[in-house]
Design an enzyme around this catalytic site. Structure first.
Site, PDB file in Angstrom:
ATOM      1  CB  SER A 130      -1.070   0.138   1.150  1.00 11.58           C
ATOM      2  OG  SER A 130      -1.742  -1.120   1.363  1.00 11.58           O
TER       3      SER A 130
HETATM    4  N1  SAH Z   1      -1.126  -4.071   3.702  1.00  8.74           N
HETATM    5  C1  SAH Z   1      -0.416  -4.904   2.580  1.00  8.74           C
HETATM    6  C2  SAH Z   1      -1.430  -4.691   1.482  1.00  8.74           C
HETATM    7  C3  SAH Z   1      -1.350  -5.703   0.408  1.00  8.74           C
HETATM    8  S1  SAH Z   1      -2.459  -5.702  -0.812  1.00  8.74           S
HETATM    9  C4  SAH Z   1       0.758  -4.113   2.165  1.00  8.74           C
HETATM   10  O1  SAH Z   1       0.961  -2.834   2.344  1.00  8.74           O
HETATM   11  O2  SAH Z   1       1.772  -4.988   1.569  1.00  8.74           O
HETATM   12  C5  SAH Z   1      -4.031  -6.519  -0.019  1.00  8.74           C
HETATM   13  C6  SAH Z   1      -3.770  -8.186   0.386  1.00  8.74           C
HETATM   14  O3  SAH Z   1      -4.925  -8.964   0.529  1.00  8.74           O
HETATM   15  C7  SAH Z   1      -3.133  -8.721  -0.755  1.00  8.74           C
HETATM   16  O4  SAH Z   1      -1.904  -9.358  -0.419  1.00  8.74           O
HETATM   17  C8  SAH Z   1      -4.330 -10.127  -0.841  1.00  8.74           C
HETATM   18  O5  SAH Z   1      -3.404 -11.092  -1.611  1.00  8.74           O
HETATM   19  C9  SAH Z   1      -4.727  -9.861   0.168  1.00  8.74           C
HETATM   20  N2  SAH Z   1      -6.175 -10.524   0.337  1.00  8.74           N
HETATM   21  C10 SAH Z   1      -7.143 -10.494  -0.792  1.00  8.74           C
HETATM   22  N3  SAH Z   1      -8.257 -11.188  -0.418  1.00  8.74           N
HETATM   23  C11 SAH Z   1      -7.870 -11.388   1.065  1.00  8.74           C
HETATM   24  C12 SAH Z   1      -8.618 -12.464   1.787  1.00  8.74           C
HETATM   25  N4  SAH Z   1      -9.897 -12.790   1.637  1.00  8.74           N
HETATM   26  N5  SAH Z   1      -8.081 -12.886   3.010  1.00  8.74           N
HETATM   27  C13 SAH Z   1      -6.941 -12.603   3.154  1.00  8.74           C
HETATM   28  N6  SAH Z   1      -6.145 -11.858   2.397  1.00  8.74           N
HETATM   29  C14 SAH Z   1      -6.554 -11.456   1.197  1.00  8.74           C
END
Ligand code: SAH
Length: 214
Positions: free
Chosen positions: A62
């Site tokens: 993010s």
């Molecule tokens: N806070 C993280 C954001 C990653 S993007 C960072 O800054 O690195 C959002 C993440 O949510 C992705 O890695 C995706 O695989 C995960 N995601 C999407 N749907 C999900 C679910 N149902 N359960 C767990 N993770 C999920």
């Protein structure tokens, strides 16, 4: 190079302040948490630019301003039990871990969870439990939580996540369409959820039973 990174970090902190972040604890943790270790080698020169960057499995780390605003909205004092949905790179997890008592974080991609665990260990962060699964249903095993943060976009507020909060607990979650969402703050008041919006945002989709289908 070290000086260069320090300068870039300070510039990032200035731009976060200009973007409306005024919680000094949040700013100080962001200033001292190396974002570059959560990013692929090829992208590292961009580590302190205020933008989201690609990570494995087509996901993103993010934007720092979004990390800061979401963390600020959670109003952490250091005592809280936090649930994070969407570990991704683990960067937001590290920020939460340094501002709360314990973080349970759920990621649907095993490969990302594995890398995040490695990077959190590298930073000596031990107050985190990582799980692989569908976090759109929360993580009932360790409930209730004082705070829940979802870092992927949901079509609506999953009831399960509100149910896993303590009374007066708080959920921060982007809710809207696939392409555009509102960042919602949901308080679990004794008489029911109270919801306000912090404004527009864009996140990758929450994929799961209470999210979007793949
Ligand atoms: N806070 C993280 C954001 C990653 S993007 C960072 O800054 O690195 C959002 C993440 O949510 C992705 O890695 C995706 O695989 C995960 N995601 C999407 N749907 C999900 C679910 N149902 N359960 C767990 N993770 C999920």
């Amino acid at each position: 190079m070290a000086h260069n990174i320090e300068t870039q970090r300070q510039q990032l902190i200035t731009s976060l302040r200009n973007g409306g972040v005024n919680d000094e604890r949040v700013l100080s943790v962001i200033a001292t948490t190396p974002r570059e270790i959560f990013i692929d080698e090829a992208q590292r020169s961009m580590a302190y630019a205020d933008c989201a960057l690609p990570i494995a499995m087509g996901q993103t780390i993010s934007q720092p301003l979004m990390v800061a605003l979401m963390t600020q909205a959670l109003q952490l004092s250091g005592e809280e039990k936090v649930l994070e949905i969407g570990t991704g790179s683990g960067y937001q997890t590290a920020i939460l871990a340094r501002l709360s008592a314990h973080v349970t974080s759920v990621e649907r991609h095993q490969q990302l969870a594995f890398l995040a665990a490695k990077h959190l260990m590298q930073l000596g962060i031990t107050n985190v439990s990582l799980y692989v699964g569908d976090g759109s249903l929360g993580w009932p095993d360790a409930a209730p939580y004082d705070r829940v943060l979802v870092t992927a976009a949901a079509p609506e507020v999953p009831k399960q996540l509100v149910d896993q909060l303590v009374t007066w607990g708080m959920l921060v979650i982007p809710v809207g369409s696939h392409t555009r969402q509102d960042l919602l703050v949901v308080h679990r008041a004794p008489w029911g959820p109270e919801i306000r919006s912090l404004g527009g945002c864009v996140f990758v989709p929450l994929v799961g039973e209470k999210g979007w289908s793949e």
